[in-house]
Scaffold this motif. Structure first.
Motif, short mmCIF file in Angstrom:
data_model
loop_
_atom_site.label_atom_id
_atom_site.label_comp_id
_atom_site.label_asym_id
_atom_site.label_seq_id
_atom_site.Cartn_x
_atom_site.Cartn_y
_atom_site.Cartn_z
N THR A 131 42.58 31.23 31.34
CA THR A 131 43.67 32.53 31.29
C THR A 131 43.13 33.55 30.30
OG1 THR A 131 45.19 30.81 31.09
CG2 THR A 131 45.68 32.97 30.39
N ARG A 185 50.74 25.30 30.70
CA ARG A 185 51.28 26.60 31.50
C ARG A 185 52.41 26.73 31.05
NH1 ARG A 185 52.37 27.77 36.49
NH2 ARG A 185 50.13 26.30 37.80
N GLU A 200 46.28 33.82 35.55
CA GLU A 200 45.54 32.45 35.11
C GLU A 200 45.84 31.71 36.59
OE1 GLU A 200 49.81 31.40 35.09
OE2 GLU A 200 50.96 33.37 36.23
N ALA A 211 45.54 29.92 39.59
CA ALA A 211 46.84 29.25 40.70
C ALA A 211 45.79 28.44 42.38
CB ALA A 211 47.20 30.70 41.14
N ASP A 212 46.58 28.52 42.62
CA ASP A 212 46.07 27.02 43.75
C ASP A 212 46.63 27.95 45.08
OD1 ASP A 212 45.65 24.94 44.94
OD2 ASP A 212 47.26 24.25 45.51
N ASN A 213 45.27 29.10 45.03
CA ASN A 213 45.07 29.75 45.83
C ASN A 213 43.66 29.88 46.76
OD1 ASN A 213 44.91 31.84 44.45
ND2 ASN A 213 46.20 32.78 44.74
N TRP A 224 43.26 32.19 41.77
CA TRP A 224 43.78 32.16 40.16
C TRP A 224 45.18 33.75 40.51
CZ3 TRP A 224 44.00 38.26 40.64
CH2 TRP A 224 42.96 38.87 41.68
N ALA A 225 45.65 33.71 39.89
CA ALA A 225 46.52 34.53 39.93
C ALA A 225 47.55 36.03 38.91
CB ALA A 225 48.08 34.08 40.32
N ARG A 254 49.93 38.78 37.06
CA ARG A 254 51.14 39.13 36.64
C ARG A 254 51.37 40.25 35.77
NH1 ARG A 254 54.56 33.95 34.07
NH2 ARG A 254 52.99 32.47 34.67
#
Length: 102
Positions: free
Chosen positions: A2, A35, A58, A60-62, A66-67, A69
């Motif tokens: 992170t 988390r 952070e 991410a499952d994509n 990562w994602a 904010r």
């Protein structure tokens, strides 16, 4: 992993983050909090950032893995573009002369 980036943050936020993460450079924090801890830290940052900016990257499952904010003033907005997360600049507020083409 992170990553949290603070820009023009109020006093105390950077110190609070050093309890959970390492400050790799001024305002850049790196760590591997759970988390639950990450979500609680984000709640605190988003509520106390004021006129500053906070960015959290952070896992991410994509497709990218990562994602992001964002919180605070004049923040870039994460936008999903066909499954790819891109950052959109904030819209500039036009004054009356700009709207009239002067």
């Amino acid at each position: 992993m992170t990553v949290i980036i603070l820009i023009a943050a109020p006093e105390g936020l950077r110190g609070h983050l050093t309890r959970w993460m390492v400050e790799a450079s001024a305002g850049v924090f790196v760590g591997n909090p759970s988390r639950r801890v990450r979500d609680r830290l984000w709640e605190l940052l988003a509520s106390r950032i004021g006129d500053g900016q906070a960015i959290l990257i952070e896992p991410a499952d994509n497709e990218q893995g990562w994602a992001v904010r964002t919180a605070g003033r004049d923040r870039w907005q994460p936008v999903d573009f066909d499954g790819l997360i891109l950052s959109a600049r904030p819209k500039k507020q036009l004054n009356e002369n700009d709207r009239l083409g002067r």
